[in-house]
Design an enzyme around this catalytic site. Structure first.
Site, short mmCIF file in Angstrom:
data_model
loop_
_atom_site.label_atom_id
_atom_site.label_comp_id
_atom_site.label_asym_id
_atom_site.label_seq_id
_atom_site.Cartn_x
_atom_site.Cartn_y
_atom_site.Cartn_z
N LYS A 13 0.82 -1.22 0.00
CA LYS A 13 0.00 0.00 0.00
C LYS A 13 0.86 1.27 0.00
CE LYS A 13 -2.49 -0.56 3.74
NZ LYS A 13 -1.93 -1.85 4.21
N ARG A 88 -9.56 1.50 8.95
CA ARG A 88 -9.18 0.12 9.23
C ARG A 88 -10.26 -0.60 10.04
NH1 ARG A 88 -3.26 0.91 8.81
NH2 ARG A 88 -2.18 -1.05 9.08
N ARG A 127 11.11 -7.40 5.08
CA ARG A 127 11.05 -5.96 4.83
C ARG A 127 11.97 -5.18 5.77
NH1 ARG A 127 5.24 -2.93 4.72
NH2 ARG A 127 5.19 -3.19 6.98
N ARG A 138 11.27 -2.85 11.02
CA ARG A 138 10.27 -2.16 11.83
C ARG A 138 9.92 -3.04 13.01
NH1 ARG A 138 5.29 -0.13 8.13
NH2 ARG A 138 4.13 -0.97 9.88
N ARG A 149 -0.82 -8.79 13.55
CA ARG A 149 -1.34 -7.77 12.63
C ARG A 149 -2.23 -8.40 11.55
NH1 ARG A 149 3.78 -5.17 10.51
NH2 ARG A 149 2.48 -3.70 9.38
#
Ligand code: AMP
Length: 204
Positions: A13, A88, A127, A138, A149
């Site tokens: 995204k 969300r 990532r 992260r 998540r």
């Protein structure tokens, strides 16, 4: 144009939002980025949000909705925006609809990036992002948090797909492929001409 980009963590995204918003000539507004900037800046908002983010949970609606309302009231968002990571929850979507109605606007399109879960886990665990010249993971991309998540996405965010389908706003695209391939599908779904092809004389 007012557009929402929907999709699970790891669907791409953020990357697509930047490219598509530039093509639409509107700001890309990412709630995750705003929260991360507040966490780095150690603001009150950042301190509150960090607890939820590190656990892979959603930041409560009242905090998030107020923050987005403020951002959408800024002049650069007046003519349009691309929302990345908001709404969300159904409650957030309803509040967004009501705030836009108050302003005399509505959403033009909701674009959902579709990627299967196996691919998401693979992408998220690999990532990294650049912080102070170093590639770091992260905090919320650590394996246990990623699993949480994805559950949160399935339970709280995935129902938005049906919500927007009923509203006649939803376009779903396959988000597996190169960045350029996915952008091209996205632009097509949004009815924006894809001029990224080679050899186009640069008229403007
Ligand atoms: P993202 O960068 O979009 O993956 O967001 C990172 C984290 O920020 C999420 O896991 C949530 O903790 C928080 N967050 C971002 N957007 C929202 C939202 N619309 N509602 C609640 N929490 C959010």
């Amino acid at each position: 144009m007012r557009v929402v980009l929907l999709g699970p963590p790891g669907a791409g995204k953020g990357t697509q939002a930047q490219i598509i918003a530039a093509r639409m000539n509107v700001p890309a507004i990412s709630t995750g980025d705003i929260f991360r900037a507040n966490v780095s800046g150690q603001t009150e908002l950042g301190k509150k949000a960090k607890v939820f983010m590190d656990a892979g949970e959603l930041v409560p609606d009242e905090i998030t909705v107020a923050m987005v309302k403020d951002r959408l009231a800024e002049p650069d968002a007046e003519a349009g925006f691309l929302l990345d990571g908001f709404p969300r929850t159904i409650a957030q979507a309803e509040q967004l609809r009501d705030s836009l109605t108050e302003l005399g606007h509505g959403l033009d399109r909701v674009l959902e990036l579709v990627v299967d879960e196996e691919e998401l886990v693979r992408r998220l665990s690999g990532r990294r992002m650049l912080v102070d010249g170093q590639m770091v993971q992260r905090e919320d991309d650590k394996p246990e948090t990623v699993r949480r998540r994805l559950v949160v996405y399935r339970e709280q965010t995935a129902p938005l797909s049906g919500f927007y389908e009923e509203a006649g706003l939803l376009a779903r695209i396959d988000a597996i492929g190169s960045v350029e391939e996915v952008t091209s599908r996205a632009l097509q779904a949004l009815g924006i001409q894809d001029s990224a092809g080679a050899g186009r004389p640069d008229a403007d």
